[in-house]
Design an enzyme around this catalytic site. Structure first.
Site, PDB file in Angstrom:
ATOM      1  N   LYS A 191      27.804 -20.402   6.508  1.00 26.71           N
ATOM      2  CA  LYS A 191      26.887 -20.200   5.810  1.00 26.71           C
ATOM      3  C   LYS A 191      27.366 -19.323   4.594  1.00 26.71           C
ATOM      4  CE  LYS A 191      22.548 -17.011   5.990  1.00 26.71           C
ATOM      5  NZ  LYS A 191      21.872 -16.291   6.695  1.00 26.71           N
ATOM      6  N   LYS A 197      25.090 -23.881   5.567  1.00 26.48           N
ATOM      7  CA  LYS A 197      23.849 -23.080   5.295  1.00 26.48           C
ATOM      8  C   LYS A 197      24.061 -22.371   3.889  1.00 26.48           C
ATOM      9  CE  LYS A 197      20.296 -19.740   6.431  1.00 26.48           C
ATOM     10  NZ  LYS A 197      19.739 -18.644   7.483  1.00 26.48           N
ATOM     11  N   ASP A 202      22.735 -15.339  12.837  1.00 29.29           N
ATOM     12  CA  ASP A 202      23.436 -15.336  11.683  1.00 29.29           C
ATOM     13  C   ASP A 202      24.493 -14.042  11.508  1.00 29.29           C
ATOM     14  OD1 ASP A 202      21.699 -17.289  11.340  1.00 29.29           O
ATOM     15  OD2 ASP A 202      21.270 -17.205   9.364  1.00 29.29           O
TER      16      ASP A 202
END
Lengths: 306, 486
Positions: free
Chosen positions: A206, A242, A143
């Site tokens: 995300k 996400k 991430d």
């Protein structure tokens, strides 16, 4: 060569459609009036659990805490039958190895934040080292955060190149690109950043680090889903989504699932393509499942807080 | 497959029907005249059905000329003896009381509206009923401030207002008509549409419960002949009509040479215009809201779509894609987006136009959707390859049917948008503020929405140009329709 690429990034950015905030708010409100009940609700709750990246990203994290969270990831609430596990645990690079060994023999993935998370205020060489370290420790997913300062300054090519470089460093690990939408200020920017990340090689986009408010509002997630949809319509390639930060109730999670279903379709409703970045969501969902099965709410004391 | 990896198969919403066991509908409704429920002098009743399943809901009295005469006499008496001499602040209290009672019964009103009209519970619950309440609240506030509504002018009430309302927004149209009439000091005889009389009759019950003096509001149900009797009654001071342009013309002819005041809110074939710089995804939502809101039974529906050539392909493909995610079905299901067509008659009209469109060579698109076996349903329908000269692009269909044309220049689209006997509404989608104002100046329409569509508010006037009618409803303009300037 470099100049050509720059030009195409500029074209990419200017091709991003503008976003009308009022229209987005209206559409998002419609998702929230969908009434999800009975079996459909139970299915949604279990699906939601299965999409969680159980997260701990604190300076004070210890190996013990991470190990306990990993146990919880595999044993959400053993009292209830037929529960799925969460999708992944999400930790700092220094905890990847510990998480990996705690989750051995399970299909729960280990995601690691990287690139000088959460601010991203470090040179590319440091970010690459950070990423390579996490991958070598065994992270299944990375991430990363984008350089918001560069983005806001209009240095889109820098942001693009950086994402592409991190993607190359990921190897087989899937890359989630955190836009930190709370710092991007407008939905127009969210859309631009989404397109930038997708075209630079993100497997997932995300919303947030969880350290900045507002985080995963439905308006922001909706805008990003539209970017994914447009990319899919154009190329046939699926990109994951996400939302992270601020989704702490089952109700809000279900609203998000409704949104994914209606914007992208049922194909995205698996943890391969949709995740929740959350720490307290799991327990609220468990409480709701328990309520559906027994008819009454149980005290939060009966749900473990690892 | 291990439990960790299990894939969740297709997730569908379970039906979520709004309960009907809290509502009260009588087996038979009489006429509401002079504060009492009286039998129609003809002794005749007609049935009102649920268009979503064709079941009879209730029997409704068919008022005739004699009943209209009784109602107008009651309204006249109430006007001269009670309502026009009552202090305005007292009148306001009654109107506020009606608003509050409607608010209290909002859920019941919404369910009955859905049963009787076929519109989705989402719309009747979130739009029709709250807006209807708000109209009463808004006009109640004007009742004792009439002297300040029109600066430097003195106003007086008109007397007895005859009001005829359509079937597309039964309760909301009753509120649009009754609230300003009462606030301005008039008394009312209202004739609801024959396919959707129930919420007006529930409103009569609310009015009864509010203690409004007898005769101030009278509700006489029936067909066209009942409405004609009201229009032609000699002691009516004003006619307000919302409905088709054909009937509007008949009414205007009938009133020629009389001193009756008239306002007409008639049909439309409104243009929804998408420029290439518009926020495309939100514009697509706006197109859908513009034409499929209330199954297209909306006089200001954005039924003619104009898309700038260079984004047409994108907009049309997104529109088609989006139609697939609309849920068509039982209007009582909270998840339904597209409900039932109001009546068999209307469904036949719509189907006739769809056939006509195909015959004209236009290309039709309907998303795959399963229509319920019973009831009147029509899938959302798009027509491309349409010209200004196509009948489906000229005549009001009053159903979920959208015609799509492309344009190149701004002058071209203004010309085409104005090239219609109607002039009710228009939508403009662009990021440029200056273009919005330019378009608003040049489009010949009563309402112009920028980057949105089908937004209504009690404070905002609504009405048309040309064959869409005259007079305004809503806001202080709506008040002007119920006063005379002295």
């Amino acid at each position: 060569m470099k100049k050509e690429l720059q030009q195409s990034i500029e074209e990419l950015i200017s091709a991003s459609p503008t976003i009308d905030k009022v229209g987005v708010e209206e559409r998002v409100a419609r998702f929230q009036t969908r009434s999800i009940k009975g079996d459909s609700k139970l299915q949604a709750l279990k699906m939601g659990l299965n999409m969680i990246d159980l997260t701990t990203l604190e300076g004070k994290d210890t190996p013990g805490k991470v190990q306990q969270m990993c146990y919880k990831a595999m044993h959400l609430h053993d009292e209830l039958a037929n529960l799925p596990t969460v999708a992944a645990v999400c930790v700092y690079p220094s905890m990847v190895k510990i998480a990996k060994s705690a989750l051995v023999n399970s299909s729960v993935k280990v995601a690691s934040v990287s690139t000088a998370f959460p601010s991203g205020q470090a040179p590319l060489s440091v970010k690459l080292a950070d990423t390579t370290f996490a991958v070598n420790e065994g992270a299944d997913e990375i991430d990363m955060v984008i350089s918001r300062g560069k983005f806001l300054a209009g240095e889109y090519d820098y942001v693009f190149d950086e994402i592409a470089a991190i993607k190359a460093a990921c190897g087989n690990a899937r890359l989630k690109v955190i836009l930190e939408t709370g710092e991007l200020l407008t939905l127009d920017n969210v859309r631009k950043a989404s397109d930038l990340a997708i075209y630079a090689g993100a497997d997932f986009i995300k919303t947030s680090t969880g350290k900045i408010q507002p985080a995963a509002t439905m308006q922001v997630t909706f805008t990003m889903l539209l970017a994914i949809k447009d990319y899919f319509d154009k190329t046939g390639k699926m990109i994951g989504m996400k939302p992270a930060g601020g989704i702490s109730t089952a109700k809000l999670a279900i609203h998000n699932l409704v949104m994914v279903k209606e914007v992208l379709g049922n194909e995205w409703l698996t943890n391969q393509w949709f995740r929740f970045g959350a720490s307290s969501l799991a327990n609220d969902i468990l409480m709701q499942i328990r309520k559906l099965e027994t008819g009454v709410y149980q005290s939060s004391d009966y749900f473990s807080i690892d | 497959m291990t439990k960790e990896n299990r894939q969740v198969d297709s997730w569908e919403y379970a039906p979520s029907l709004e309960s009907t066991n809290h509502i009260h509908i009588k087996k038979r409704y009489e006429l509401f005249i002079n504060g009492e429920w009286v039998k129609p002098s003809s002794g005749k009743y007609f049935e009102t059905i649920n268009p979503a399943n064709e079941e009879v809901i209730s029997e409704i009295a068919h008022g005739n000329e004699e009943d209209i005469d009784r109602a107008v006499k009651a309204a006249r008496k109430a006007y001269t003896e009670v309502w026009s001499v009552m202090p305005a602040a007292e009148r306001a209290k009654y109107i506020y009381r009606i608003a509050r009672l409607m608010h209290e019964q909002a859920r019941e009103l919404a369910v009955i509206e859905t049963l009787d009209a076929g519109k989705t519970i989402r719309e009747s619950r979130d739009i029709d009923v709250p807006l209807a309440c708000n109209h009463f609240f808004y006009y109640a506030g004007w009742a004792d401030k009439l002297a300040y509504a029109f600066p430097n002018r003195k106003v007086e009430s008109l007397g007895v207002a005859g009001q005829i309302i359509p079937w597309n927004f039964p309760l909301l149209m009753a509120a649009w008509k009754i609230a300003p009439a009462l606030a301005a000091g008039n008394t009312v005889v209202l004739k609801p549409a024959e396919t959707t009389p129930l919420t007006a009759l529930k409103l009569a019950e609310i009015i009864e419960a509010s203690g409004l003096p007898p005769g101030v509001v009278n509700i006489v149900t029936g067909y066209g002949d009942t409405g004609a009797a009201l229009v032609n009654h000699l002691d009516v001071d004003k006619i307000a009509f919302t409905g088709s342009t054909n009937v509007g013309k008949i009414i205007q002819k009938a009133l020629a040479g009389t001193s009756k005041k008239l306002t007409l809110e008639l049909g439309g074939k409104s243009a929804n215009i998408i420029f290439d710089d518009a926020p495309i995804d939100q514009a697509v939502e706006g197109i859908i809201n513009g034409i499929f809101f209330n199954q297209g039974h909306v006089c200001c529906a954005g039924s003619r779509l104009f898309v700038q050539e260079n984004v047409a392909e994108k907009v049309i493909s997104k529109l088609k894609e989006r139609l697939k995610s609309l849920y068509l079905g039982d209007p009582l299901d909270k998840n339904t987006d597209v409900g039932a067509i109001n009546s068999k008659n209307q469904l036949e009209t719509i189907e006739r136009y769809i056939q006509l469109g195909k015959n004209e060579g236009a290309e039709m698109y309907q998303p795959a959707c399963v229509l319920p076996k019973k009831g009147f349903f029509c899938p959302p329908t798009l027509f491309t390859n349409v010209a200004q000269s196509s009948v489906i692009a000229q005549e009001e269909i009053f159903g979920p049917v959208l015609t799509i044309q492309t344009f190149r220049t701004i002058d071209e689209v203004i010309q085409k948008a104005n090239n219609s006997p109607y002039g009710l509404a228009a939508g403009v989608w662009t990021e440029k503020g200056a273009r919005i104002f330019n378009m608003a100046n040049q489009l010949n329409a009563g309402v112009i929405w920028a980057n949105t569509y089908n937004k209504f508010d009690p404070t905002s006037p609504f009405g048309g140009y040309k064959e869409s009618g005259f007079g305004r409803e809503g806001g202080v303009h709506g008040l002007a329709a119920y006063v005379k300037f002295i």
